[in-house]
Write a protein that holds these residues in place. Structure first.
Motif, short mmCIF file in Angstrom:
data_model
loop_
_atom_site.label_atom_id
_atom_site.label_comp_id
_atom_site.label_asym_id
_atom_site.label_seq_id
_atom_site.Cartn_x
_atom_site.Cartn_y
_atom_site.Cartn_z
N LEU A 22 0.94 -0.86 0.22
CA LEU A 22 0.28 -0.01 0.15
C LEU A 22 0.84 1.51 0.02
CD1 LEU A 22 -2.87 -0.63 2.37
CD2 LEU A 22 -3.07 -0.88 0.22
N THR A 23 0.27 1.79 -0.28
CA THR A 23 1.43 3.77 -0.15
C THR A 23 0.01 4.60 0.50
OG1 THR A 23 0.45 4.65 -2.67
CG2 THR A 23 2.42 3.14 -2.85
N GLY A 24 0.60 5.68 0.80
CA GLY A 24 -0.49 6.86 1.39
C GLY A 24 -0.80 6.64 2.65
N THR A 25 -1.26 6.97 2.98
CA THR A 25 -1.47 7.78 5.43
C THR A 25 -3.17 7.08 5.16
OG1 THR A 25 -2.52 9.68 4.94
CG2 THR A 25 0.10 9.34 5.09
N SER A 26 -3.85 6.54 5.07
CA SER A 26 -4.75 5.79 4.42
C SER A 26 -5.61 5.16 3.85
CB SER A 26 -5.60 6.38 5.10
OG SER A 26 -5.63 7.61 4.62
N SER A 27 -6.12 3.92 3.20
CA SER A 27 -6.47 3.12 2.72
C SER A 27 -7.87 2.94 3.59
CB SER A 27 -6.31 2.40 2.73
OG SER A 27 -6.30 1.77 1.11
N GLY A 28 -8.88 2.27 2.35
CA GLY A 28 -9.97 1.31 2.93
C GLY A 28 -9.47 -0.07 1.72
N VAL A 29 -8.98 -1.29 2.82
CA VAL A 29 -9.23 -2.76 2.09
C VAL A 29 -10.29 -4.05 1.91
CG1 VAL A 29 -6.38 -1.59 2.72
CG2 VAL A 29 -8.05 -3.07 3.98
N SER A 30 -9.92 -4.42 1.65
CA SER A 30 -11.12 -5.91 1.69
C SER A 30 -10.58 -7.23 1.03
CB SER A 30 -12.42 -5.41 0.98
OG SER A 30 -12.44 -5.82 -0.65
N TYR A 31 -10.51 -7.97 1.80
CA TYR A 31 -10.83 -9.42 1.29
C TYR A 31 -12.22 -10.21 1.73
CZ TYR A 31 -9.22 -13.84 1.58
OH TYR A 31 -8.73 -15.59 1.58
N VAL A 32 -12.13 -11.06 -0.10
CA VAL A 32 -12.67 -11.43 0.00
C VAL A 32 -13.18 -13.41 0.67
CG1 VAL A 32 -15.09 -13.60 -1.65
CG2 VAL A 32 -13.90 -10.67 -1.93
N TRP A 33 -14.03 -13.60 1.81
CA TRP A 33 -13.28 -14.90 2.29
C TRP A 33 -13.99 -15.92 1.37
CZ3 TRP A 33 -15.51 -16.94 7.14
CH2 TRP A 33 -15.28 -17.98 7.54
N LYS A 34 -13.49 -17.08 1.36
CA LYS A 34 -14.19 -18.38 0.51
C LYS A 34 -14.78 -18.56 1.46
CE LYS A 34 -13.29 -16.84 -3.42
NZ LYS A 34 -14.24 -15.97 -4.91
N GLY A 35 -15.62 -18.96 2.45
CA GLY A 35 -15.90 -19.42 3.73
C GLY A 35 -16.90 -20.90 3.75
N GLN A 36 -17.49 -21.82 1.91
CA GLN A 36 -17.77 -22.37 2.09
C GLN A 36 -17.24 -23.37 2.35
OE1 GLN A 36 -19.26 -22.57 -2.06
NE2 GLN A 36 -21.46 -23.07 -1.11
N GLY A 37 -15.95 -23.33 2.09
CA GLY A 37 -14.64 -24.79 1.93
C GLY A 37 -14.02 -24.55 3.36
N ALA A 38 -14.86 -23.80 4.57
CA ALA A 38 -14.20 -23.19 5.78
C ALA A 38 -15.32 -24.07 6.90
CB ALA A 38 -14.28 -22.18 6.28
N THR A 39 -14.46 -25.39 8.05
CA THR A 39 -15.00 -26.22 8.52
C THR A 39 -15.93 -24.73 9.44
OG1 THR A 39 -13.26 -25.62 10.51
CG2 THR A 39 -13.50 -27.04 8.86
N ARG A 40 -17.30 -25.51 9.64
CA ARG A 40 -18.34 -24.89 10.60
C ARG A 40 -18.22 -24.07 11.88
NH1 ARG A 40 -23.02 -24.64 8.43
NH2 ARG A 40 -23.76 -26.43 6.49
N GLY A 41 -18.41 -23.40 12.47
CA GLY A 41 -17.55 -22.79 13.64
C GLY A 41 -16.98 -21.61 13.41
N SER A 42 -16.46 -21.69 14.51
CA SER A 42 -16.13 -19.54 14.78
C SER A 42 -14.49 -19.88 14.06
CB SER A 42 -16.04 -19.62 16.26
OG SER A 42 -15.52 -17.98 16.93
N HIS A 43 -14.37 -18.33 13.39
CA HIS A 43 -12.73 -18.31 13.01
C HIS A 43 -12.26 -17.06 13.00
CE1 HIS A 43 -12.77 -22.17 9.79
NE2 HIS A 43 -14.43 -22.14 10.54
N THR A 44 -11.02 -16.56 13.33
CA THR A 44 -10.66 -15.94 13.35
C THR A 44 -9.89 -15.12 11.84
OG1 THR A 44 -10.16 -16.02 16.03
CG2 THR A 44 -8.94 -14.35 14.73
N VAL A 45 -10.72 -13.78 11.93
CA VAL A 45 -10.01 -12.87 11.03
C VAL A 45 -8.64 -11.76 10.96
CG1 VAL A 45 -10.46 -11.43 8.76
CG2 VAL A 45 -11.64 -13.47 9.29
#
Length: 86
Positions: free
Chosen positions: A43-66
């Motif tokens: 990244l460059t600059g001093t501020s930014s909006g960021v995003s990530y698409v989590w493909k949660g369908q392949g994850a196990t059921r339960g709690s996950h930490t991002v």
């Protein structure tokens, strides 16, 4: 983190959004799911909006930490965490 809210239950793909800022200047972001690196980007600059698409369908059921790790141009790091349920 801007969305989704902590503790949200997600099905399928989930777009995780956050705002990051650092007065010294941003250098790198890294996304981790349950402690495993899944994406990083410079990244460059001093501020930014960021995003990530989590493909949660392949994850196990339960709690996950991002985790979002931000590194600034001086090498200092900050991190934020978000718990989601699949």
């Amino acid at each position: 983190f801007r969305s989704p809210t902590a503790g949200s239950t997600v099905t399928g793909d989930a777009t995780i959004r956050a705002s990051v800022a650092d007065t010294d200047g941003l250098a790198l972001i890294e996304w981790l799911i349950d402690g495993r690196s899944v994406f990083s980007s410079s990244l460059t600059g001093t501020s930014s909006g960021v995003s990530y698409v989590w493909k949660g369908q392949g994850a196990t059921r339960g709690s996950h930490t991002v985790t979002l790790v931000i590194t600034d141009v001086t090498g200092a790091q900050a991190r934020g965490t978000l718990s989601l349920v699949r």
